[in-house]
Design a protein around this motif. Sequence first.
Motif, PDB file in Angstrom:
ATOM      1  N   VAL A  14       3.643   1.829  14.475  1.00 42.05           N
ATOM      2  CA  VAL A  14       3.934   2.622  13.280  1.00 42.05           C
ATOM      3  C   VAL A  14       4.719   1.796  12.273  1.00 42.05           C
ATOM      4  N   ASN A  15       5.806   1.158  12.740  1.00 37.52           N
ATOM      5  CA  ASN A  15       6.574   0.288  11.857  1.00 37.52           C
ATOM      6  C   ASN A  15       6.366  -1.163  12.263  1.00 37.52           C
ATOM      7  N   ASN A  16       5.108  -1.531  12.376  1.00 35.13           N
ATOM      8  CA  ASN A  16       4.771  -2.899  12.742  1.00 35.13           C
ATOM      9  C   ASN A  16       5.511  -3.879  11.836  1.00 35.13           C
ATOM     10  N   PHE A  17       6.219  -4.849  12.456  1.00 39.81           N
ATOM     11  CA  PHE A  17       7.061  -5.760  11.674  1.00 39.81           C
ATOM     12  C   PHE A  17       6.271  -6.462  10.579  1.00 39.81           C
ATOM     13  N   THR A  18       5.068  -6.914  10.909  1.00 42.98           N
ATOM     14  CA  THR A  18       4.314  -7.687   9.927  1.00 42.98           C
ATOM     15  C   THR A  18       3.567  -6.788   8.957  1.00 42.98           C
ATOM     16  N   LEU A  19       2.841  -5.802   9.487  1.00 41.61           N
ATOM     17  CA  LEU A  19       1.887  -5.083   8.648  1.00 41.61           C
ATOM     18  C   LEU A  19       2.495  -3.875   7.941  1.00 41.61           C
ATOM     19  N   ALA A  20       3.640  -3.400   8.397  1.00 45.18           N
ATOM     20  CA  ALA A  20       4.252  -2.274   7.700  1.00 45.18           C
ATOM     21  C   ALA A  20       5.545  -2.692   7.002  1.00 45.18           C
ATOM     22  N   LEU A  21       6.287  -3.619   7.580  1.00 49.29           N
ATOM     23  CA  LEU A  21       7.573  -4.020   6.986  1.00 49.29           C
ATOM     24  C   LEU A  21       7.514  -5.397   6.345  1.00 49.29           C
ATOM     25  N   PHE A  22       6.396  -6.109   6.506  1.00 50.36           N
ATOM     26  CA  PHE A  22       6.200  -7.423   5.885  1.00 50.36           C
ATOM     27  C   PHE A  22       7.266  -8.418   6.290  1.00 50.36           C
ATOM     28  N   LEU A  23       7.604  -8.430   7.566  1.00 46.98           N
ATOM     29  CA  LEU A  23       8.547  -9.418   8.087  1.00 46.98           C
ATOM     30  C   LEU A  23       7.773 -10.435   8.916  1.00 46.98           C
ATOM     31  N   GLY A  24       8.310 -11.648   8.998  1.00 44.39           N
ATOM     32  CA  GLY A  24       7.672 -12.665   9.825  1.00 44.39           C
ATOM     33  C   GLY A  24       6.319 -13.075   9.296  1.00 44.39           C
ATOM     34  N   LEU A  25       6.204 -13.179   7.974  1.00 42.73           N
ATOM     35  CA  LEU A  25       4.898 -13.507   7.406  1.00 42.73           C
ATOM     36  C   LEU A  25       4.532 -14.975   7.572  1.00 42.73           C
ATOM     37  N   CYS A  26       5.552 -15.852   7.736  1.00 42.72           N
ATOM     38  CA  CYS A  26       5.210 -17.285   7.785  1.00 42.72           C
ATOM     39  C   CYS A  26       4.333 -17.612   8.992  1.00 42.72           C
ATOM     40  N   PRO A  27       4.698 -17.189  10.217  1.00 45.63           N
ATOM     41  CA  PRO A  27       3.770 -17.468  11.319  1.00 45.63           C
ATOM     42  C   PRO A  27       2.463 -16.707  11.146  1.00 45.63           C
ATOM     43  N   PHE A  28       2.536 -15.518  10.547  1.00 52.04           N
ATOM     44  CA  PHE A  28       1.346 -14.690  10.353  1.00 52.04           C
ATOM     45  C   PHE A  28       0.321 -15.438   9.503  1.00 52.04           C
ATOM     46  N   MET A  29       0.804 -16.129   8.463  1.00 48.46           N
ATOM     47  CA  MET A  29      -0.108 -16.905   7.624  1.00 48.46           C
ATOM     48  C   MET A  29      -0.397 -18.265   8.253  1.00 48.46           C
ATOM     49  N   GLY A  30       0.634 -18.842   8.866  1.00 48.85           N
ATOM     50  CA  GLY A  30       0.559 -20.250   9.237  1.00 48.85           C
ATOM     51  C   GLY A  30      -0.262 -20.534  10.483  1.00 48.85           C
ATOM     52  N   VAL A  31      -0.046 -19.786  11.550  1.00 48.27           N
ATOM     53  CA  VAL A  31      -0.679 -20.172  12.816  1.00 48.27           C
ATOM     54  C   VAL A  31      -1.718 -19.155  13.270  1.00 48.27           C
ATOM     55  N   LEU A 105       8.444 -22.141  19.869  1.00 54.29           N
ATOM     56  CA  LEU A 105       9.730 -21.581  20.256  1.00 54.29           C
ATOM     57  C   LEU A 105      10.836 -21.945  19.269  1.00 54.29           C
ATOM     58  N   PRO A 106      11.088 -23.234  18.993  1.00 57.21           N
ATOM     59  CA  PRO A 106      12.120 -23.546  18.004  1.00 57.21           C
ATOM     60  C   PRO A 106      11.755 -23.088  16.603  1.00 57.21           C
ATOM     61  N   LEU A 107      10.460 -23.025  16.310  1.00 57.61           N
ATOM     62  CA  LEU A 107      10.051 -22.666  14.944  1.00 57.61           C
ATOM     63  C   LEU A 107      10.487 -21.259  14.568  1.00 57.61           C
ATOM     64  N   ILE A 108      10.365 -20.327  15.495  1.00 55.98           N
ATOM     65  CA  ILE A 108      10.577 -18.937  15.079  1.00 55.98           C
ATOM     66  C   ILE A 108      12.022 -18.503  15.152  1.00 55.98           C
ATOM     67  N   THR A 109      12.915 -19.384  15.562  1.00 55.16           N
ATOM     68  CA  THR A 109      14.318 -18.952  15.559  1.00 55.16           C
ATOM     69  C   THR A 109      14.794 -18.664  14.154  1.00 55.16           C
ATOM     70  N   THR A 110      14.176 -19.318  13.169  1.00 57.52           N
ATOM     71  CA  THR A 110      14.608 -19.111  11.783  1.00 57.52           C
ATOM     72  C   THR A 110      13.741 -18.087  11.074  1.00 57.52           C
ATOM     73  N   ASN A 111      12.921 -17.364  11.842  1.00 59.27           N
ATOM     74  CA  ASN A 111      12.019 -16.377  11.260  1.00 59.27           C
ATOM     75  C   ASN A 111      12.793 -15.138  10.830  1.00 59.27           C
ATOM     76  N   CYS A 112      12.363 -14.529   9.724  1.00 60.81           N
ATOM     77  CA  CYS A 112      13.104 -13.364   9.249  1.00 60.81           C
ATOM     78  C   CYS A 112      12.944 -12.181  10.191  1.00 60.81           C
ATOM     79  N   ALA A 113      11.847 -12.144  10.953  1.00 60.57           N
ATOM     80  CA  ALA A 113      11.671 -11.026  11.879  1.00 60.57           C
ATOM     81  C   ALA A 113      12.803 -10.996  12.906  1.00 60.57           C
ATOM     82  N   ILE A 114      13.288 -12.183  13.295  1.00 56.64           N
ATOM     83  CA  ILE A 114      14.345 -12.254  14.300  1.00 56.64           C
ATOM     84  C   ILE A 114      15.640 -11.655  13.753  1.00 56.64           C
ATOM     85  N   LEU A 115      15.996 -12.092  12.540  1.00 51.45           N
ATOM     86  CA  LEU A 115      17.223 -11.568  11.941  1.00 51.45           C
ATOM     87  C   LEU A 115      17.081 -10.069  11.665  1.00 51.45           C
TER      88      LEU A 115
END
Lengths: 193, 333
Positions: A14-31, A105-115
């Motif tokens: 329902v509140n999918n981080f990427t598709l509803a809240l637009f968080l963590g878009l960098c990995p979503f686009m990148g990989v 693993l190290p890449l996503i520590t700086t992801n906005c979804a984590i914060l």
Amino acid sequence: MGDLAWIFFSAMVVNNFTLALFLGLCPFMGVSGRIETALRMGLANIFVLTLTSLSVWVLNRFVLETAPYLRLIAFIVVIASLVQIVEMVIKKVSPTLFRQLGIFLPLITTNCAILALAIFTTARGYGLVEGLVFAVGAGFGLALALVLMASIRVNMDLADVPGVARGLALVLVIAGSLSLAFMGFAGLLSSSG
Amino acid sequence: MKTPELLITASPHLAAGDSTPKIMWHVVGSLVPVIAVSSWFFGISALLVVGAALAGALVTERACGQGGTLADGSAAITGILLGLTLPAGLPLWMAFLGGAFAIGVGKIMFGGLGQNIFNPALLGRAFLQAAFPAALTTFPAMGGPWWQFRGDNFALPFLSPHAPDTVTAATALGRMKFEHAGTPLWDLVLGSTPGSLGETSGLVILLCGGYLALRNYLNWRVPAGIFATVAVLAAALHAIDAKYPDATFMLFSGGLMLGAMYMATDLVTTPVTNAGCWIFGASVGLLVVVIRVWGGLNEGVMYAILLMNALVPYLNQWTEPRVFGLKPSRGRA
């Protein structure tokens, strides 16, 4: 129990981080170019989010009560270093898992979804169990979005896409379409019908 | 010049006589009765709204598409189907914009006919729903003379429409969800209930879709899967607690008929295997029931189909038939 299931389902769909809240878009686009990498990224996401939730609970419970103004900095520093340490431990203990998660693993520590997860967990006052369920749900949600996107992109590889829409532009169009489709879940379960 | 004695061509040698334009124009033809019925119920506004959506789709296809693609009829189908999912009182510029978005973003951006992932008409509808939620959920009441406009059809772009003399009404699904009031089944079957233009008359849509299924222009497994799943789930829920609507109401209300017959059977955005079609239909049915019963919205057919469209690449992969003579391979199929 029903509450936990609701937290899980809500964070995943329902509140999918990427598709509803637009968080963590960098990995979503990148990989999301290949299904294999998307799946591993999703796994790494679930892993890091769970660790995050754990450390946020520890921080909130034992450290930040006396100094709430340090919250943001504490979250960032503690989560990033924790993930680095865990990565080293995994490298030593289980090389197979390390190769599975790889560079992600190290890449996503700086992801906005984590914060975002850390802030949501604090703001909603989740306890340890609720926080963990929330984190796993959000992780599965990110993985779901990644895998969906990857399958569509693989399918579009052979399509005769017009020049203006090649590459990232098309990814954004697909992301928007997916997001429109996920709007159907809006308000799901919020009122027990 | 004498005819060659031996003519060599590449396979296949059996031709069914069907071509993309032929199938597409058949679908357009089968939609004419649906438009006629909707105009019977909603008057001149029905023709205006469908016409505006159609114009938006055709103009965009002509302007942005590869040359000559207008003749294959697929843009016409998208425009008409989009128009049929809109309420009668919608300002025409919104319908036009929806048609332009459906073709421009939903189809041409993805490379044109046969390569889009999402059903263009439904994507256009979802876009309009997100952009103008109030206008898309205002349904005019039934009745009134044929030539009377049902709402402010001629509102100027970006000005708020005002039509003080129109009477609005809730759809059957809205009444069920928010007032727990039922609607007589016969009204639902015939179509004399408020709603979007083409979705009210279940009977006509069933007949027109059935014609396409008989000609094998749509895979009957998809609507069959949707109807069966919705009927079984709704009947089960109704048996558990009578506050949930029963199976016939679920089947004939809202956009289920139009969605199942025309949107979910789109040749491009549905699985190519028969097993995949069964799974696709059943999943759409499940999602429809979940969104209708537990969701914040009272109608979920559009979103259910769009969500399953996104899964079609996987459905195709999972249900890929074994090549004759090969042993099933382990791991990736």
